[in-house]
Design a protein around this motif. Structure first.
Motif, PDB file in Angstrom:
ATOM      1  N   LEU A 184      -0.473  55.886 -88.353  1.00 44.58           N
ATOM      2  CA  LEU A 184      -0.174  54.114 -87.482  1.00 44.58           C
ATOM      3  C   LEU A 184      -1.640  53.896 -86.821  1.00 44.58           C
ATOM      4  O   LEU A 184      -1.265  52.584 -86.929  1.00 44.58           O
ATOM      5  CB  LEU A 184       0.866  54.682 -86.906  1.00 44.58           C
ATOM      6  N   VAL A 185      -2.260  54.095 -86.266  1.00 46.21           N
ATOM      7  CA  VAL A 185      -3.362  54.310 -85.741  1.00 46.21           C
ATOM      8  C   VAL A 185      -4.401  53.309 -85.988  1.00 46.21           C
ATOM      9  O   VAL A 185      -4.796  52.146 -86.017  1.00 46.21           O
ATOM     10  CB  VAL A 185      -3.504  55.027 -84.098  1.00 46.21           C
ATOM     11  N   HIS A 186      -4.801  53.891 -87.303  1.00 42.87           N
ATOM     12  CA  HIS A 186      -5.829  53.562 -87.855  1.00 42.87           C
ATOM     13  C   HIS A 186      -6.122  52.651 -89.165  1.00 42.87           C
ATOM     14  O   HIS A 186      -6.833  52.143 -89.755  1.00 42.87           O
ATOM     15  CB  HIS A 186      -6.659  55.165 -87.965  1.00 42.87           C
ATOM     16  N   GLY A 187      -4.553  53.376 -89.484  1.00 45.71           N
ATOM     17  CA  GLY A 187      -4.426  52.272 -90.930  1.00 45.71           C
ATOM     18  C   GLY A 187      -4.007  53.241 -92.250  1.00 45.71           C
ATOM     19  O   GLY A 187      -4.152  52.182 -93.358  1.00 45.71           O
ATOM     20  N   ILE A 233       0.867  52.601 -79.663  1.00 39.91           N
ATOM     21  CA  ILE A 233      -0.282  52.851 -79.463  1.00 39.91           C
ATOM     22  C   ILE A 233      -1.055  51.650 -80.573  1.00 39.91           C
ATOM     23  O   ILE A 233      -1.777  50.825 -79.902  1.00 39.91           O
ATOM     24  CB  ILE A 233      -1.252  53.647 -79.402  1.00 39.91           C
ATOM     25  N   ALA A 234       0.116  51.795 -82.471  1.00 39.61           N
ATOM     26  CA  ALA A 234      -1.015  51.114 -83.081  1.00 39.61           C
ATOM     27  C   ALA A 234      -0.022  49.654 -83.000  1.00 39.61           C
ATOM     28  O   ALA A 234      -1.162  48.937 -83.224  1.00 39.61           O
ATOM     29  CB  ALA A 234       0.048  51.252 -84.444  1.00 39.61           C
ATOM     30  N   THR A 282       4.382  48.654 -89.943  1.00 36.18           N
ATOM     31  CA  THR A 282       5.387  49.241 -90.182  1.00 36.18           C
ATOM     32  C   THR A 282       6.341  48.258 -91.002  1.00 36.18           C
ATOM     33  O   THR A 282       6.807  46.643 -90.422  1.00 36.18           O
ATOM     34  CB  THR A 282       6.194  49.272 -89.767  1.00 36.18           C
ATOM     35  N   TYR A 283       6.686  47.907 -92.760  1.00 38.82           N
ATOM     36  CA  TYR A 283       7.801  47.675 -92.777  1.00 38.82           C
ATOM     37  C   TYR A 283       8.969  47.855 -93.041  1.00 38.82           C
ATOM     38  O   TYR A 283       9.382  49.046 -93.926  1.00 38.82           O
ATOM     39  CB  TYR A 283       7.002  47.678 -94.856  1.00 38.82           C
ATOM     40  N   LEU A 329      12.484  51.885 -95.504  1.00 39.22           N
ATOM     41  CA  LEU A 329      11.240  51.912 -93.938  1.00 39.22           C
ATOM     42  C   LEU A 329       9.834  52.522 -94.682  1.00 39.22           C
ATOM     43  O   LEU A 329       9.194  53.818 -95.290  1.00 39.22           O
ATOM     44  CB  LEU A 329      11.414  53.346 -92.798  1.00 39.22           C
ATOM     45  N   ARG A 330       8.472  52.334 -94.766  1.00 32.59           N
ATOM     46  CA  ARG A 330       7.319  52.575 -94.552  1.00 32.59           C
ATOM     47  C   ARG A 330       5.987  51.833 -93.460  1.00 32.59           C
ATOM     48  O   ARG A 330       6.536  51.375 -92.415  1.00 32.59           O
ATOM     49  CB  ARG A 330       6.884  51.314 -96.386  1.00 32.59           C
ATOM     50  N   TYR A 331       6.061  52.938 -93.362  1.00 28.03           N
ATOM     51  CA  TYR A 331       4.080  52.925 -92.949  1.00 28.03           C
ATOM     52  C   TYR A 331       3.148  52.633 -92.969  1.00 28.03           C
ATOM     53  O   TYR A 331       2.402  53.528 -94.181  1.00 28.03           O
ATOM     54  CB  TYR A 331       3.837  54.190 -92.298  1.00 28.03           C
ATOM     55  N   ARG A 332       2.477  51.548 -93.059  1.00 27.66           N
ATOM     56  CA  ARG A 332       1.217  51.484 -93.714  1.00 27.66           C
ATOM     57  C   ARG A 332       0.976  51.424 -94.543  1.00 27.66           C
ATOM     58  O   ARG A 332       0.836  51.362 -95.715  1.00 27.66           O
ATOM     59  CB  ARG A 332       0.071  51.846 -93.030  1.00 27.66           C
TER      60      ARG A 332
END
Ligand code: SDX
Length: 436
Positions: free
Chosen positions: A92-95, A395-396, A60-61, A69-72
């Motif tokens: 989140l978990v796998h990219g 979990i990520a 996360t950035y 706010l950005r996820y991957r």
């Protein structure tokens, strides 16, 4: 702008050393002090890690100054309109976002692991009436390690897929069961034909005497709320997960620790504290009095849902939630007087130099509770909702930490206690202990 250097020079005790400066993919920079102590005998001091990056991460950035706010790498504004929470959990978990086959397989895994072990169902019977659902949840998740094998770090990828699905799915069932138990109603089992969020609402509100009418709008709102809470880089509870996970504690106990950290009123517990605050202000009627109290250093009262360690502008999640609040309450023709109070507080605070000078804006928790109330979620379940949503993020981060072969987290300190000469003589008049 001057050319950014890739080293920092440190002069200490007549010695000058060069320290590398590392730069992230979005331009964030850090002085790498990994061998500072070996080279100078000094460590750095940064209580609460306000200026310290604890790790590299690809998950996360956040840009706190610009409210990004950005996820991957994907902005949350895109995610909340185009995918569902389950797909964000996978991302989140796998990219990467799942393709259709991966999405179907992940949903099937969630469904297959949505049932709680029947022996665990009876645990609920032994919690005292009125036990806070967050305490029940952290206890029950810890107990999962007794029922399911630990995630084997060596077979991380396969195990994570299964354990991620099991945690995200079973914990949702646990949360709904905890609620049903708290109101003395029979639990409602998950259904194979419902989506993740629809299933949760159904398990919460369906009953043998009054079937729950699943509304698409409510399911969409819950997806949006869960997506917005799914991760937030190195926040307190995620740092707890990465820290405890670094000792190779099993994933369930590690997540249980994250739940405990999140329950604090300065962190995830704030969404419940906001509603309690709004109600108190509504009953008192004098918003300005509470604004004055929040500014008074001699008063412990703080505006819950305001301020953030990273965001020094409007929390982008709060902006989306506020919009959804206004629109959803209008659509269902539901007026919540606490929303009027919240709006009044925001308007007053955002024109007050105390808040403006300190960059204190509404954060993710300020309007969230209003939406949960409109969905019928009871207040003592608000932080549980935050935990359900944050599971994929935890979990990520646990997977990223474990996968990077992270050394056990063990910070240093600066000792300011008594010296040996200050305690010399304390033991002098004591005889050797003979009886143990
Ligand atoms: C979450 O880290 C994350 O990413 C967390 C989170 C996530 O997604 O995981 O975003 C979720 O935890 C959101 C935050 C929820 N908590 C609250 O809403 C509780 C109320 N907020 C404050 O307690 C506070 O703003 C914190 C805890 C959120 C941040 O605290 P900091 O970064 O330690 O800031 P600070 O206490 O040093 O405050 C700086 C100044 C101080 O005044 P001065 O000493 O400079 O005069 O601002 C003041 C504080 O007194 N201040 C407030 C205030 N928050 C800060 N004054 C009044 N009301 C407030 N809410």
């Amino acid at each position: 702008m001057s050319e950014k250097s890739d080293t920092a020079t440190l002069k200490i005790d007549g010695q000058t050393i060069e320290l590398p400066i590392v730069t992230g993919s979005e331009g964030d920079r850090a002085v790498d002090i990994a061998n500072l102590r070996a080279r100078t005998g000094c460590v750095t001091l940064d209580p609460s890690f306000m200026n310290t990056a604890a790790c590299y991460s690809r998950i996360t950035y956040i840009d706190g100054e610009k409210g990004i706010l950005r996820y991957r790498g994907i902005p949350i504004e895109e995610l909340v309109t185009k995918v569902r929470f389950v797909e964000v959990a996978y991302l989140l978990v796998h990219g990467e976002l799942p393709n259709e086959e991966q999405r179907r397989n992940f949903s099937a895994l969630l469904n297959r692991h949505s049932l709680l072990h029947e022996d665990m169902r009876h645990f609920f019977d032994h919690f005292p009436q009125g036990a806070h659902p967050m305490h029940i949840l952290s206890t029950m998740i810890n107990a999962l390690a007794a029922f399911y094998p630990n995630v084997d770090l060596k077979s991380l990828d396969a195990d994570v897929e299964l354990s991620c699905a099991r945690l995200i799915s079973i914990v949702r069932t646990m949360a709904a069961f905890a609620y049903k138990k708290s109101i003395g109603e029979p639990v409602v089992y998950p259904r194979h034909d419902l989506s993740y969020c629809a299933n949760f609402l159904n398990m919460m509100f369906d009953s043998p005497i009054q079937p729950y009418q699943i509304h698409h709008d409510a399911v969409r709102i819950l997806n949006v709320l869960f997506i917005l809470h799914a991760d937030h880089e190195q926040n307190c509870s995620t740092t707890a997960v990465r820290t405890i996970g670094s000792a190779q504690v099993n994933l369930y106990a590690t997540i249980s620790a994250g739940i405990s950290a999140l329950s604090g009123p300065l962190h995830g517990g704030a969404n419940q504290a906001v509603i309690e605050m709004l109600r108190m202000i509504q009953e008192d009627g004098d918003v300005d009095k509470f604004i004055r109290m929040a500014k008074d250093k001699n008063n412990s009262f703080r505006l819950m849902g305001f301020g953030h360690r990273v965001y020094k502008t409007y929390d982008p999640r709060a902006a989306i939630i506020k919009r959804e609040c206004d629109a959803y309450l209008k659509r269902i023709k539901y007026h919540d007087p606490l929303l009027d109070v919240a709006r009044r507080i925001e308007e007053t605070a955002l024109t007050d130099p105390y808040f403006v000078d300190r960059h204190l804006y509404p954060n993710v928790d300020f309007y969230t509770g209003i939406l949960y109330r409109a969905l019928g979620i009871p207040e003592n379940m608000f932080t549980v909702m935050f935990a359900l949503a944050r599971l994929p993020g935890w979990i990520a981060h646990w997977k990223e930490m474990a996968g990077a072969g992270t050394k056990i987290v063990r910070p240093r300190q600066i000792y300011i206690g008594k010296t040996e000469e200050e305690t010399s003589g304390v033991m002098a008049n004591r005889e050797p202990q003979l009886l143990w």
